[in-house]
Every structure is written in C-alpha cells, then in structure tokens.
Design an enzyme around this catalytic site. Structure first.
Site, mmCIF file in Angstrom:
data_model
loop_
_atom_site.group_PDB
_atom_site.id
_atom_site.type_symbol
_atom_site.label_atom_id
_atom_site.label_comp_id
_atom_site.label_asym_id
_atom_site.label_seq_id
_atom_site.Cartn_x
_atom_site.Cartn_y
_atom_site.Cartn_z
ATOM 1 N N ARG A 1 0.912 -1.160 -0.074
ATOM 2 C CA ARG A 1 0.014 -0.077 -0.199
ATOM 3 C C ARG A 1 0.936 1.314 0.004
ATOM 4 O O ARG A 1 1.858 1.354 0.867
ATOM 5 C CB ARG A 1 -0.853 0.192 1.298
ATOM 6 N N TYR B 1 -2.713 11.491 5.500
ATOM 7 C CA TYR B 1 -3.267 10.333 6.106
ATOM 8 C C TYR B 1 -2.054 9.349 5.766
ATOM 9 O O TYR B 1 -1.979 9.511 4.559
ATOM 10 C CB TYR B 1 -4.541 9.866 5.929
ATOM 11 N N ASP C 1 -4.929 4.192 -0.295
ATOM 12 C CA ASP C 1 -6.225 4.333 0.767
ATOM 13 C C ASP C 1 -6.516 5.747 0.544
ATOM 14 O O ASP C 1 -5.562 6.710 0.952
ATOM 15 C CB ASP C 1 -5.888 4.020 2.074
ATOM 16 N N ARG D 1 -13.747 -4.834 3.286
ATOM 17 C CA ARG D 1 -12.447 -5.039 4.348
ATOM 18 C C ARG D 1 -12.978 -5.159 5.639
ATOM 19 O O ARG D 1 -12.203 -4.914 6.584
ATOM 20 C CB ARG D 1 -12.081 -3.489 4.177
ATOM 21 N N GLU E 1 -4.434 -7.231 4.951
ATOM 22 C CA GLU E 1 -3.570 -5.973 5.429
ATOM 23 C C GLU E 1 -2.595 -6.386 6.358
ATOM 24 O O GLU E 1 -3.036 -7.132 7.501
ATOM 25 C CB GLU E 1 -4.475 -4.715 5.659
ATOM 26 N N TRP F 1 -11.690 12.760 8.243
ATOM 27 C CA TRP F 1 -10.343 12.271 8.444
ATOM 28 C C TRP F 1 -9.795 11.065 7.788
ATOM 29 O O TRP F 1 -10.374 10.141 7.376
ATOM 30 C CB TRP F 1 -9.933 12.341 9.824
ATOM 31 N N HIS G 1 -8.948 7.178 2.079
ATOM 32 C CA HIS G 1 -9.302 7.309 3.268
ATOM 33 C C HIS G 1 -10.561 8.189 3.665
ATOM 34 O O HIS G 1 -10.679 9.453 4.022
ATOM 35 C CB HIS G 1 -7.962 7.878 4.292
ATOM 36 N N GLU H 1 -13.535 -1.088 6.128
ATOM 37 C CA GLU H 1 -12.873 -1.504 7.524
ATOM 38 C C GLU H 1 -13.702 -0.799 8.680
ATOM 39 O O GLU H 1 -13.528 -1.215 9.603
ATOM 40 C CB GLU H 1 -11.514 -0.754 7.398
ATOM 41 N N GLU I 1 -8.819 2.447 -1.999
ATOM 42 C CA GLU I 1 -9.537 2.089 -0.690
ATOM 43 C C GLU I 1 -10.400 3.279 -0.297
ATOM 44 O O GLU I 1 -10.003 4.507 -0.344
ATOM 45 C CB GLU I 1 -8.831 1.663 0.223
HETATM 46 C C1 CS2 Z 1 -6.277 2.730 7.411
HETATM 47 C C2 CS2 Z 1 -6.301 2.370 9.120
HETATM 48 O O1 CS2 Z 1 -5.027 0.542 7.526
HETATM 49 C C3 CS2 Z 1 -5.973 1.341 6.712
HETATM 50 O O2 CS2 Z 1 -6.538 1.156 5.843
HETATM 51 O O3 CS2 Z 1 -7.755 2.929 6.990
HETATM 52 O O4 CS2 Z 1 -4.954 2.820 9.335
HETATM 53 C C4 CS2 Z 1 -7.035 3.396 9.896
HETATM 54 O O5 CS2 Z 1 -6.697 4.695 9.558
HETATM 55 C C5 CS2 Z 1 -6.779 3.163 11.286
HETATM 56 O O6 CS2 Z 1 -7.108 1.736 11.249
HETATM 57 C C6 CS2 Z 1 -7.794 3.959 12.264
HETATM 58 O O7 CS2 Z 1 -7.723 3.390 13.582
HETATM 59 MG MG MG Z 2 -8.270 2.251 5.311
#
Ligand code: CS2
Ligand code: MG
Length: 401
Positions: free
Chosen positions: A147, A159, A209, A282, A338, A401, A211, A261, A235
């Site tokens: 990633r 991020y 990602d 996810r 992941e 975020w 995000h 996720e 993602e």
């Molecule tokens: C992220 C995470 O790994 C990922 O795909 O989206 O790092 C996410 O930001 C954190 O798990 C938030 O606690």
């Molecule tokens: Mg993520």
C-alpha cells in the site's frame, strides 16, 4: 461446560489494546480483540457492565446462541462499540472451541483453502522519492503487495504518512487538527503511481487508501487517472454512508474499489455488495461481530464476485491478526489481508503462532487461533487516552479524516 469468568485487559504495549479473556470451568480459556482505536474505554465499559456479567454460567460451546443473545437480545443493535464487544466474545469462544477440538481454528472453519495468506505491507514517504524507496524495501522483504501513501506538497499532515518513525494516527490525548486539500491531493497522487510503477514494474500489487476524503465525482476522476497504473484497489474513495454515490464512481473507472474497514455488520455491506459497487470488502473479525458474522459477510460477497480484503492496521491487535489469518486461510473468496507490522513490545505481550514468509502469512498449527496474552507483561504498559485526528479544509470546514 460453563463460563466461570470473563475479564477485560486494557493495556498499551506500543499502543492501546483491549483484550477479552473468557475462562471456563474446565480450565480452557479463549481471548478476543476488543480494540476500537480512540474509543477503547467505550468498549471496555460495554463489556464490563453489560456483556461479561451475562456470560457467566453460559456454555462456551454455544457460539451461535451467545452471538444471537448479544445481537438480537440487545435493543440498541449494531454500531462499532456493540459489534466490537460481540466480536471479542465470538473470537474468544471460537478460540476455546478449537482448543477443545485440539485443532487450529482454520480446520474447524472448514480446512485450508490456500497454502498461504497473501498480505500487503505499508510504504509511505513525505515525498515521492522517499515513498518509492520504501516500496522497494517492502518488495525486497518479499511482499507481493504494497500500500502506497505519500505526502502532498503544501500539506503538513497527510493520512498514512509518518512525520518521523512509525506511522501512528492516534497520537494525542485530544484530537489533533490537520489541514486537507483535495485539489492538492488529486493533482499530486497520479505522479506517485507513475514513479512507483517505473521503479517496481507491473508484477507488484499496488494499493492506495484515499481514506474517505473525496466526493464521488472526484473519486471517479482519481480512479480514471490512475487506471494506467493497474492498482489492486483504491480504498475508501468516499465516505460510505451514501452508498448510491459508488454508482457514479463505477460509471467512470475500472480501478477496483475496497471499502468496509469501519463497517460493523452485514447490513452496512449489503447494498455495496449486491449492486457490485465494490470489489473487496474490508470488514474484520474485530469490528464486524467476529468470525461468526464475518463468515456471513464473506458468503454474501461471494455471490457477487466480491472478495475479502480485511483491515489489519496496528490498532487491530495480534489477537485479531491471528484470528483473521485462520479466517483468511479458510475463506473461499479471499482477496488479500492487510499487514502493518506491530511493535516488538506488542508482539512480546501477544505471543503468537502466525508467521511471515516471502509475502505470505500462515496462521500456525497450534489449537485455537494461536495467540495469547502475557498479562503480567501487559500490566507494565498502562492505557493512556489517545485520539485520532480531525481534518479541516483550508478554509476551516470540518472534513473527513
Ligand atoms: C487505515 C487505518 O489501514 C488502513 O486502511 O484506514 O490505518 C485506519 O486509519 C486506522 O485503523 C484508524 O484507526
Ligand atoms: Mg483504510
């Protein structure tokens, strides 16, 4: 057989983790991850005040009935806190059942569907050159999938990019405020993938990602612009409350999409899966109700060509990773897992049987999910509140975020 005790262990070896330990009258115990990054104490309270007292006296072998007790039996259903608590109970009970059966958990689920679990590593850098170098380091370590997250010129925090050392977003007692610019990001990130492909060629899987930060049409633009780089997935392109929006993205790009996720039940996933608006789901054993519920999500996904791609950041404990690897070894429509390496002290507190070799993980052959907790060592690392950041646009608008 009866549950005689259920306790919550809150500790911070490297970062905060919540672990549920369920003990039986025959001496067998199981553990489950209950970590919800930035909201750990909410899950601790839910478990200690509402779940653990009801567990005492129950037969730990009745995994499904206990799952339904804490899902259907609760008026205020779903949500990240509730489903993380249920997940911890579920994983601990599957751990117990596999120990009783004297077999690794994946055998109990239906046996091995693959020789190893392909994982993706994280590479990030403040600039493209630094990021490319990290991708090359991950490839050199044997990863087949990486990633890629990169800083954006003109933005102080982005991020996925560490300011120094390891990347850990939950790093302050109260939410830090970061500034975001979609325009700067969209103008920069396609250059990143050109540089990565130039450096590592076509055979390495590259993931990214977003995000949750774009609108559907912005995500459509990004997906289209990065098509030449054949990403494994893009993602969380947009926040997933309004799932209609994914139809707009799909009309414009063939870049595969991964979401989920932050989903905590099959109902969060259903529209995206049934309308084939995503390619990977996810959801995880720690935040989506455990093995019992994630199995249902994976089965629904398999009807619509959607594969699993479970979240596995460091704020999901080694207990989650262990259970996830057993799940990934069994699940027929596996996509990718992941893997963000935990700190050494985390691995010391959570000894585990899983191991990495040449881009793949195996869960280990010990009975159960193969992960334990060293409670004495854990006690040396007390919890400290850490919150995830918030984002604002450059005009001050509060953003995703
Ligand atoms: C992220 C995470 O790994 C990922 O795909 O989206 O790092 C996410 O930001 C954190 O798990 C938030 O606690
Ligand atoms: Mg993520």
């Amino acid at each position: 057989m009866k549950i005689v005790d259920a306790k919550v262990i809150l500790c911070s070896p490297g970062r905060n983790f919540v672990t549920l330990k369920i003990m039986t009258d025959e001496g067998v115990y199981g553990i489950g991850d209950a970590t919800l990054n930035g909201r750990e104490k909410a899950v601790v309270a839910y478990l200690e005040d509402y779940v653990c007292p009801s567990l005492i006296g129950k037969d730990p072998q009745q995994i499904e009935d206990i799952w339904q007790f804490f899902y259907r039996g609760v008026y205020w259903r779903r949500g990240p806190v509730t489903m993380t608590a249920i997940a911890a109970v579920d994983v601990a009970l599957w751990d117990i059942k596999a120990k009783l059966a004297d077999m690794p958990l994946y055998q109990l689920l239906g046996g091995r569907s693959r020789d190893g679990v392909m994982v993706y590593a994280h590479a990030n850098g403040k600039e493209i050159s630094e990021t490319v170098h990290e991708v090359q380091q991950m490839v050199a370590q044997g990863y087949k999938a990486v990633r890629v997250q990169c800083g954006v010129p003109g933005l102080d925090h982005v991020y996925g990019v560490a300011k120094q050392g390891r990347y850990e977003p939950a790093s302050s007692d109260l939410p830090a405020e970061h500034v975001w610019s979609t325009e700067k990001y969209l103008n920069h990130v396609p250059k990143l993938f050109q540089a990565v492909r130039d450096a590592v060629g076509e055979d390495i899987h590259i993931l990214h990602d977003v995000h949750h930060r774009l609108t559907p049409i912005e995500a459509a633009r990004l997906g289209k612009e990065i098509e030449p780089y054949h990403l494994f997935w893009m993602e969380d392109p947009v926040p997933a409350e309004n799932q209609e929006g994914f139809k707009l993205i799909r009309q414009h790009t063939t870049t595969p999409i991964a979401v989920g996720e932050i989903f905590n039940s099959i109902h969060d996933c259903r529209e995206l899966i049934q309308n084939q608006l995503i390619d990977y789901i996810r959801a995880t054993v720690v935040h989506a109700g455990g093995i019992t519920h994630l199995r249902r999500i994976a089965d629904l996904a398999s009807l619509y060509h959607v594969k699993t791609g479970s979240h596995g950041a460091t704020d999901l404990s080694p207990v989650c990773m262990g259970a996830a690897l057993h799940f990934d070894t069994w699940v027929p429509n596996f996509g990718i897992q992941e893997h963000m390496a935990h700190e050494e002290i985390t691995d010391e507190v959570f000894p585990h049987a899983y191991s990495f070799k040449d881009g793949f993980f195996t869960p280990g052959e010990v009975p159960g999910h193969g992960v334990d907790i060293d409670e004495k060592l854990a006690a040396k690392y007390p919890y400290q509140r850490k919150c995830l950041p918030v984002n604002r646009l450059q005009d001050g608008t509060l953003w995703h975020w």
